[in-house]
Design a protein around this motif. Structure first.
Motif, PDB file in Angstrom:
ATOM      1  N   ASP A   1      70.379  39.283  78.990  1.00  0.00           N
ATOM      2  CA  ASP A   1      68.982  39.110  78.595  1.00  0.00           C
ATOM      3  C   ASP A   1      68.833  38.714  77.128  1.00  0.00           C
ATOM      4  O   ASP A   1      67.935  37.948  76.779  1.00  0.00           O
ATOM      5  N   ALA A   2      69.701  39.209  76.260  1.00  0.00           N
ATOM      6  CA  ALA A   2      69.608  38.864  74.839  1.00  0.00           C
ATOM      7  C   ALA A   2      69.909  37.381  74.628  1.00  0.00           C
ATOM      8  O   ALA A   2      69.201  36.690  73.888  1.00  0.00           O
ATOM      9  N   ASP A   3      70.953  36.881  75.286  1.00  0.00           N
ATOM     10  CA  ASP A   3      71.264  35.451  75.194  1.00  0.00           C
ATOM     11  C   ASP A   3      70.137  34.615  75.788  1.00  0.00           C
ATOM     12  O   ASP A   3      69.759  33.573  75.235  1.00  0.00           O
ATOM     13  N   PHE A   4      69.612  35.057  76.921  1.00  0.00           N
ATOM     14  CA  PHE A   4      68.501  34.352  77.559  1.00  0.00           C
ATOM     15  C   PHE A   4      67.333  34.246  76.576  1.00  0.00           C
ATOM     16  O   PHE A   4      66.752  33.173  76.392  1.00  0.00           O
ATOM     17  N   ALA A   5      66.998  35.358  75.922  1.00  0.00           N
ATOM     18  CA  ALA A   5      65.855  35.388  75.005  1.00  0.00           C
ATOM     19  C   ALA A   5      66.080  34.463  73.811  1.00  0.00           C
ATOM     20  O   ALA A   5      65.179  33.702  73.424  1.00  0.00           O
TER      21      ALA A   5
ATOM     22  N   ASP B   1      65.227  42.860  73.041  1.00  0.00           N
ATOM     23  CA  ASP B   1      65.855  41.540  73.079  1.00  0.00           C
ATOM     24  C   ASP B   1      64.862  40.448  72.678  1.00  0.00           C
ATOM     25  O   ASP B   1      65.213  39.509  71.959  1.00  0.00           O
ATOM     26  N   ALA B   2      63.629  40.580  73.129  1.00  0.00           N
ATOM     27  CA  ALA B   2      62.602  39.593  72.787  1.00  0.00           C
ATOM     28  C   ALA B   2      62.312  39.617  71.287  1.00  0.00           C
ATOM     29  O   ALA B   2      62.229  38.559  70.648  1.00  0.00           O
ATOM     30  N   GLU B   3      62.169  40.810  70.726  1.00  0.00           N
ATOM     31  CA  GLU B   3      61.875  40.919  69.293  1.00  0.00           C
ATOM     32  C   GLU B   3      63.020  40.360  68.457  1.00  0.00           C
ATOM     33  O   GLU B   3      62.786  39.689  67.446  1.00  0.00           O
ATOM     34  N   GLU B   4      64.245  40.633  68.871  1.00  0.00           N
ATOM     35  CA  GLU B   4      65.402  40.107  68.145  1.00  0.00           C
ATOM     36  C   GLU B   4      65.405  38.580  68.184  1.00  0.00           C
ATOM     37  O   GLU B   4      65.650  37.918  67.173  1.00  0.00           O
ATOM     38  N   ALA B   5      65.134  38.009  69.331  1.00  0.00           N
ATOM     39  CA  ALA B   5      65.112  36.550  69.463  1.00  0.00           C
ATOM     40  C   ALA B   5      63.984  35.947  68.631  1.00  0.00           C
ATOM     41  O   ALA B   5      64.171  34.909  67.984  1.00  0.00           O
ATOM     42  N   LEU B   6      62.839  36.586  68.631  1.00  0.00           N
ATOM     43  CA  LEU B   6      61.692  36.074  67.883  1.00  0.00           C
ATOM     44  C   LEU B   6      61.887  36.206  66.378  1.00  0.00           C
ATOM     45  O   LEU B   6      61.272  35.469  65.606  1.00  0.00           O
ATOM     46  N   SER B   7      62.742  37.122  65.957  1.00  0.00           N
ATOM     47  CA  SER B   7      62.975  37.302  64.521  1.00  0.00           C
ATOM     48  C   SER B   7      63.642  36.068  63.907  1.00  0.00           C
ATOM     49  O   SER B   7      63.645  35.905  62.692  1.00  0.00           O
ATOM     50  N   ALA B   8      64.202  35.200  64.733  1.00  0.00           N
ATOM     51  CA  ALA B   8      64.809  33.966  64.233  1.00  0.00           C
ATOM     52  C   ALA B   8      63.750  32.982  63.739  1.00  0.00           C
ATOM     53  O   ALA B   8      64.062  32.072  62.981  1.00  0.00           O
ATOM     54  N   LEU B   9      62.508  33.166  64.184  1.00  0.00           N
ATOM     55  CA  LEU B   9      61.407  32.292  63.752  1.00  0.00           C
ATOM     56  C   LEU B   9      60.668  32.963  62.607  1.00  0.00           C
ATOM     57  O   LEU B   9      60.359  34.145  62.673  1.00  0.00           O
ATOM     58  N   ASP B  10      60.356  32.203  61.582  1.00  0.00           N
ATOM     59  CA  ASP B  10      59.543  32.762  60.511  1.00  0.00           C
ATOM     60  C   ASP B  10      58.231  31.983  60.414  1.00  0.00           C
ATOM     61  O   ASP B  10      57.988  31.054  61.191  1.00  0.00           O
ATOM     62  N   GLY B  11      57.411  32.358  59.477  1.00  0.00           N
ATOM     63  CA  GLY B  11      56.108  31.714  59.323  1.00  0.00           C
ATOM     64  C   GLY B  11      56.210  30.225  59.039  1.00  0.00           C
ATOM     65  O   GLY B  11      55.370  29.440  59.485  1.00  0.00           O
ATOM     66  N   ASP B  12      57.247  29.829  58.298  1.00  0.00           N
ATOM     67  CA  ASP B  12      57.423  28.410  57.999  1.00  0.00           C
ATOM     68  C   ASP B  12      57.747  27.617  59.261  1.00  0.00           C
ATOM     69  O   ASP B  12      57.292  26.488  59.432  1.00  0.00           O
TER      70      ASP B  12
END
Length: 155
Positions: A49-53, A84-95
Motif C-alpha cells: 500500500d505504501a508503494d501504491f500510494a 501511507d497516504a500521508e507519507e506519500a502526500l508529504s512528497a508534495l509541497d505548496g510549490d
C-alpha cells in the motif's frame, strides 16, 4: 480461487490490499482465507500500500494536476491506510501544488478567451475546484494568469 482473483487484478496494475480484499470477498471466499492469501502477497512484496500510494500521488499529480486534497480523497476511497497516504502526500509541497495549478490554468486559459472576465474567472476557478484546489490558491493563480494576459480585476 482467492489467489487467482488477486493475480488477475494485479495483472491490470497495482491495487491496494483493501481493493483486493473486497474483490476476493465478492467471490464468496471466507474472510480468513482472503486475509491469509493477502498476507502472503504482502510478504513477497506484490501488494504494498505504501508503494501504491507513492506512485498514485506521483502519477496523478503529474498527469491530472490533482491537489493534495483530491489525492487524499482518492486514496481513501481505494482503501490506502492513512499513514501511507500521508507519507506519500508529504512528497508534495505548496510549490508543487501551485505549479500544478498554474499549469492547469495555462492549459485552459486559451479556451476562455473571448469570454467576459467574470465568466473566465468562474470557469477557471471551477476547473481548479474540481481538481481539489482551495479557493485561496485558485483565486491567486487565476488572477495572476488573467493579469498576465492584460485583464485586470473587474467588479
Amino acid at each position: 480461487m482467492a489467489r487467482a482473483v488477486v493475480l488477475r487484478r494485479l495483472s491490470f496494475g497495482p491495487r491496494t490490499r483493501a481493493q483486493l480484499h473486497e474483490a476476493i470477498l465478492a467471490k464468496d471466499v471466507p474472510a480468513d482465507v482472503a486475509d491469509a492469501v493477502l498476507d502472503r502477497f504482502v510478504e513477497v512484496g506484490l501488494v504494498d500500500d505504501a508503494d501504491f500510494a507513492r506512485e498514485w500521488v506521483r502519477v496523478r499529480h503529474r498527469d491530472k494536476g490533482l491537489s493534495r486534497r483530491a489525492l487524499a480523497d482518492e486514496m481513501r476511497r481505494k482503501g490506502v491506510p492513512t499513514d501511507d497516504a500521508e507519507e506519500a502526500l508529504s512528497a508534495l509541497d505548496g510549490d508543487d501544488e501551485r505549479a500544478a495549478a498554474e499549469a492547469l490554468v495555462a492549459r485552459k486559459l486559451p479556451a476562455s478567451r473571448g469570454l467576459d472576465y467574470p465568466k473566465r474567472v468562474n470557469r477557471l476557478m471551477g476547473m481548479l475546484a474540481r481538481k481539489g484546489y482551495g479557493p485561496g490558491l485558485a483565486g491567486e493563480v487565476v488572477r495572476q494568469a488573467l493579469a498576465g494576459e492584460g485583464e485586470d480585476d473587474q467588479p
